[in-house]
Design a protein around this motif. Structure first.
Motif, PDB file in Angstrom:
ATOM      1  N   GLY A  66       0.588  -1.687   0.006  1.00 41.05           N
ATOM      2  CA  GLY A  66       0.336   0.107   0.513  1.00 41.05           C
ATOM      3  C   GLY A  66       1.028   1.093  -0.020  1.00 41.05           C
ATOM      4  N   LEU A  67       1.778   1.259   0.717  1.00 39.56           N
ATOM      5  CA  LEU A  67       2.882   2.553   0.734  1.00 39.56           C
ATOM      6  C   LEU A  67       3.212   2.386  -0.547  1.00 39.56           C
ATOM      7  CD1 LEU A  67       4.371   1.950   4.391  1.00 39.56           C
ATOM      8  CD2 LEU A  67       2.392   3.875   3.213  1.00 39.56           C
ATOM      9  N   VAL A  68       3.730   1.853  -1.269  1.00 41.51           N
ATOM     10  CA  VAL A  68       4.759   1.425  -3.029  1.00 41.51           C
ATOM     11  C   VAL A  68       2.974   2.582  -3.754  1.00 41.51           C
ATOM     12  CG1 VAL A  68       5.692   0.465  -4.045  1.00 41.51           C
ATOM     13  CG2 VAL A  68       6.404  -0.214  -2.237  1.00 41.51           C
ATOM     14  N   TRP A  69       2.218   1.872  -3.753  1.00 41.72           N
ATOM     15  CA  TRP A  69       1.145   2.363  -4.372  1.00 41.72           C
ATOM     16  C   TRP A  69       1.183   3.892  -4.118  1.00 41.72           C
ATOM     17  CZ3 TRP A  69      -0.699   0.900  -8.771  1.00 41.72           C
ATOM     18  CH2 TRP A  69      -0.587  -0.003  -9.117  1.00 41.72           C
ATOM     19  N   LEU A  70       1.136   4.553  -2.524  1.00 41.38           N
ATOM     20  CA  LEU A  70       0.767   5.917  -2.370  1.00 41.38           C
ATOM     21  C   LEU A  70       2.359   6.904  -2.618  1.00 41.38           C
ATOM     22  CD1 LEU A  70       0.049   7.631  -0.320  1.00 41.38           C
ATOM     23  CD2 LEU A  70       1.696   7.245   1.146  1.00 41.38           C
ATOM     24  N   GLU A  71       3.132   6.130  -3.261  1.00 32.10           N
ATOM     25  CA  GLU A  71       4.181   6.903  -3.562  1.00 32.10           C
ATOM     26  C   GLU A  71       4.846   6.816  -4.990  1.00 32.10           C
ATOM     27  OE1 GLU A  71       8.295   5.527  -4.231  1.00 32.10           O
ATOM     28  OE2 GLU A  71       8.322   3.662  -3.201  1.00 32.10           O
ATOM     29  N   LEU A  72       3.964   5.849  -6.034  1.00 37.41           N
ATOM     30  CA  LEU A  72       3.715   5.463  -7.184  1.00 37.41           C
ATOM     31  C   LEU A  72       2.433   6.864  -7.735  1.00 37.41           C
ATOM     32  CD1 LEU A  72       4.477   1.630  -8.522  1.00 37.41           C
ATOM     33  CD2 LEU A  72       5.745   3.793  -8.081  1.00 37.41           C
ATOM     34  N   VAL A  73       1.639   6.684  -6.920  1.00 34.89           N
ATOM     35  CA  VAL A  73       0.134   7.351  -7.744  1.00 34.89           C
ATOM     36  C   VAL A  73       0.672   8.625  -7.005  1.00 34.89           C
ATOM     37  CG1 VAL A  73      -2.497   7.407  -7.771  1.00 34.89           C
ATOM     38  CG2 VAL A  73      -1.279   5.278  -7.726  1.00 34.89           C
ATOM     39  N   PHE A  74       0.951   8.799  -5.085  1.00 31.39           N
ATOM     40  CA  PHE A  74       0.321  10.525  -5.413  1.00 31.39           C
ATOM     41  C   PHE A  74       2.722  11.228  -4.972  1.00 31.39           C
ATOM     42  CE2 PHE A  74      -0.028  13.061  -1.628  1.00 31.39           C
ATOM     43  CZ  PHE A  74      -0.754  13.930  -2.069  1.00 31.39           C
ATOM     44  N   GLN A  75       2.917  10.640  -4.753  1.00 26.00           N
ATOM     45  CA  GLN A  75       4.187  11.027  -4.228  1.00 26.00           C
ATOM     46  C   GLN A  75       5.138  11.694  -5.356  1.00 26.00           C
ATOM     47  OE1 GLN A  75       6.012   8.758  -1.071  1.00 26.00           O
ATOM     48  NE2 GLN A  75       4.874   9.429   0.068  1.00 26.00           N
ATOM     49  N   TRP A  92       4.303  27.724  -6.575  1.00 16.71           N
ATOM     50  CA  TRP A  92       3.946  27.313  -5.959  1.00 16.71           C
ATOM     51  C   TRP A  92       4.490  25.530  -5.733  1.00 16.71           C
ATOM     52  CZ3 TRP A  92       5.145  22.622  -8.982  1.00 16.71           C
ATOM     53  CH2 TRP A  92       5.532  23.118 -10.682  1.00 16.71           C
ATOM     54  N   PHE A  93       5.917  26.231  -5.513  1.00 19.10           N
ATOM     55  CA  PHE A  93       6.867  24.470  -5.034  1.00 19.10           C
ATOM     56  C   PHE A  93       6.758  24.706  -3.776  1.00 19.10           C
ATOM     57  CE2 PHE A  93      10.979  24.197  -3.257  1.00 19.10           C
ATOM     58  CZ  PHE A  93      11.114  23.257  -3.685  1.00 19.10           C
ATOM     59  N   ASN A  94       6.497  25.641  -2.655  1.00 19.57           N
ATOM     60  CA  ASN A  94       6.437  25.650  -1.358  1.00 19.57           C
ATOM     61  C   ASN A  94       5.466  24.594  -0.908  1.00 19.57           C
ATOM     62  OD1 ASN A  94       8.428  27.103  -2.095  1.00 19.57           O
ATOM     63  ND2 ASN A  94       7.185  28.582   0.015  1.00 19.57           N
ATOM     64  N   THR A  95       4.326  25.092  -1.721  1.00 18.25           N
ATOM     65  CA  THR A  95       2.748  24.403  -1.661  1.00 18.25           C
ATOM     66  C   THR A  95       3.313  22.811  -1.892  1.00 18.25           C
ATOM     67  OG1 THR A  95       1.691  25.990  -2.391  1.00 18.25           O
ATOM     68  CG2 THR A  95       0.439  23.625  -1.927  1.00 18.25           C
ATOM     69  N   THR A  96       3.989  21.911  -3.077  1.00 18.14           N
ATOM     70  CA  THR A  96       3.838  20.953  -3.413  1.00 18.14           C
ATOM     71  C   THR A  96       5.393  19.835  -1.967  1.00 18.14           C
ATOM     72  OG1 THR A  96       5.406  21.227  -5.272  1.00 18.14           O
ATOM     73  CG2 THR A  96       2.790  21.352  -5.955  1.00 18.14           C
ATOM     74  N   CYS A  97       5.622  20.943  -2.610  1.00 14.97           N
ATOM     75  CA  CYS A  97       7.185  20.444  -1.433  1.00 14.97           C
ATOM     76  C   CYS A  97       6.504  19.870  -0.044  1.00 14.97           C
ATOM     77  CB  CYS A  97       8.353  21.239  -1.005  1.00 14.97           C
ATOM     78  SG  CYS A  97       9.603  20.658  -0.333  1.00 14.97           S
ATOM     79  N   LEU A  98       5.344  21.324   1.001  1.00 13.65           N
ATOM     80  CA  LEU A  98       5.488  20.778   1.830  1.00 13.65           C
ATOM     81  C   LEU A  98       4.220  19.342   1.696  1.00 13.65           C
ATOM     82  CD1 LEU A  98       4.712  21.784   4.803  1.00 13.65           C
ATOM     83  CD2 LEU A  98       2.484  23.047   3.257  1.00 13.65           C
ATOM     84  N   ILE A  99       3.543  19.157   0.635  1.00  9.69           N
ATOM     85  CA  ILE A  99       2.076  17.892   0.688  1.00  9.69           C
ATOM     86  C   ILE A  99       3.882  17.073   0.421  1.00  9.69           C
ATOM     87  CG2 ILE A  99       0.571  16.685  -1.153  1.00  9.69           C
ATOM     88  CD1 ILE A  99       0.003  20.179  -1.231  1.00  9.69           C
ATOM     89  N   TYR A 100       3.853  17.519   0.008  1.00 10.36           N
ATOM     90  CA  TYR A 100       4.797  15.696  -0.547  1.00 10.36           C
ATOM     91  C   TYR A 100       5.938  15.505   0.691  1.00 10.36           C
ATOM     92  CZ  TYR A 100       9.154  12.912  -2.375  1.00 10.36           C
ATOM     93  OH  TYR A 100       9.706  12.161  -2.104  1.00 10.36           O
ATOM     94  N   GLY A 101       6.731  16.413   0.924  1.00 13.03           N
ATOM     95  CA  GLY A 101       7.168  16.640   2.986  1.00 13.03           C
ATOM     96  C   GLY A 101       6.399  14.998   3.705  1.00 13.03           C
ATOM     97  N   ALA A 102       5.245  16.298   4.158  1.00 14.11           N
ATOM     98  CA  ALA A 102       3.911  15.549   5.033  1.00 14.11           C
ATOM     99  C   ALA A 102       3.864  13.917   4.516  1.00 14.11           C
ATOM    100  CB  ALA A 102       2.851  16.236   4.620  1.00 14.11           C
TER     101      ALA A 102
END
Length: 167
Positions: A66-75, A92-102
């Motif tokens: 499931g975490l791999v699917w999260l990585e492939l589909v979202f991250q 908008w880099f700050n926003t996408t970076c924040l989302i990725y980090g979280a």
């Protein structure tokens, strides 16, 4: 502060570039048939799993898949956006970076909890996965740093200084 942000951006750019290739070439082997990958990549993943004694790669528990699917589909799409955002200095880099980090911090919390709780993980395996938590924290913190108004205004007049044309 500007130099520090640029240094962090370059570090993130390197990490994002690694993730750009590692996700679809190595991690995707856990969720797609191995026959759809070149033999050299399959051997690389097997060698990694043996060398680091990565029981998660070998056993493929459902939460890890499931975490791999999260990585492939979202991250992974966020990695693409972040690379472009860094290179093109997008606001908008700050926003996408924040989302990725979280997202990475959340996934790594579950993963490191399993590794530490199961007591199956070698020190070498923990040393392999732990920097990804650092990557998540760094990306999250970078996302919280406000975008420099100076770099956003290069070549453009700020809205407050723009003059209206009289007819």
């Amino acid at each position: 502060m500007g130099f520090l942000c640029k240094a962090v951006d370059m570090l993130l750019l390197v990490a994002f570039t690694v993730m750009l290739f590692a996700g679809p070439l190595i991690d995707a082997q856990l969720v797609f048939p191995v026959t759809s990958f070149p033999e050299v990549l399959v051997r690389l993943k097997q060698r990694y799993a043996e060398e680091y004694q990565d029981y998660l790669m070998a056993e493929k528990p459902h939460f890890f898949v499931g975490l791999v699917w999260l990585e492939l589909v979202f991250q992974w799409p966020l990695v693409l956006l972040n690379i472009y955002g860094i290179l093109a200095s997008k606001p908008w880099f700050n926003t996408t970076c924040l989302i990725y980090g979280a997202s990475v911090i959340t996934a790594m919390t579950a993963l490191l909890g399993e590794l530490l709780g199961s007591q199956k993980a070698s020190d070498k395996l923990l040393a392999m996965y732990s920097p990804f938590m650092g990557l998540g924290v760094l990306a999250l913190l970078r996302g919280l740093v406000p975008h420099s108004a100076k770099s956003a205004a290069v070549g453009k007049k700020p809205a407050a200084l723009a003059r209206k044309k009289k007819a």
